[in-house]
Design an enzyme around this catalytic site. Sequence first.
Site: not given
Length: 339
Positions: A7, A9-10, A107, A191, A199, A266, A278
Amino acid sequence: MRFLIFGAGALGQALGCMLAADGHRVDLVLRARFIEAIDDAGLQVSGIFGEFSAPLDRVGLLSNLEGVDGAGYDYGMITTKAYDTETAVQALAGLPGFDGPVVSMQNGCGNVEKVAMVFGEERTLGARVITGFEIPRPGLVRITATADDIHIGSVRPGHIPESAAHLAEAINHAGLPCIAVEDIHRDLFAKLLYNCALNPLGALLGVHYGALGDHGETRRVMDRIMDETFDVIETMGGSTPWPDAEAYRRVFYDHLLPLTRNHRPSMLQDLENGKRTEVDALVGYVAEQGHRLGVETPTCDTLAALIRFRESQVLADREVQGVSRAKRSGPSSAGDSFS
């Protein structure tokens, strides 16, 4: 060492690029459009930790794990969105010959538990990443901001297994600051406090993190989110580095928020790109656990409901656009399920 990043991605591409540049072999499972771009132009990382370029003879580009032999991998690393954790876990579980540790670098909360259910606690590691990554163009990842080192640890608190120590050493040597810790749940909860405060609200209002801290109205909303999240964590029997929500607020406003002031949520980027969010691993997770434990979470409930509404709108718009494109251009292959 040899790594499999599922997976990519960035975050996954940045991590893979830096590990490959440091001499490791890395296979990335990622979208077809990234495979084409990296094949053409290579894989680079730029930003606050410097410039890195991956030698393509050390990077494998995969669209899936079909026919892959897992015997040579030292680590399997999951960098999907939280809603694709089950897909990633099942793919890695079906990889013949793979018996290494599996690391959730995702995340939100609830991911490492899903990994441990399939691979067992001995093979499960979690990572807390509080660094900003973005892809300005396919093949290039920019690291924009960081609030702390990457933390890696076992799902069993109280000790640091060799697998966590070796992985943290490799990532740190590759150029991403990283340490092994005794309690990854503590870091993931920390976190969660940060992500839940910033977010969803930033996504709904369409602003970067710093704008939320500049106004009393949004600070009051964030304060309520922190109170509710802290209450849920404590009721679950979890802990954070702070004794109470007020102590966390001082660190949040004085240290964490200024470090990531210009970062765009994000979740906002997902909505802008017509993707799922998410939410269920962030404020939705807090709301769900609050309902289960009898802890009131009205602010998180409201934010989760509003994000789900916006998500349903953008997904419906994407579906309409996809049907329109299909009518114009004929059938196309389905994309994969991760971001």
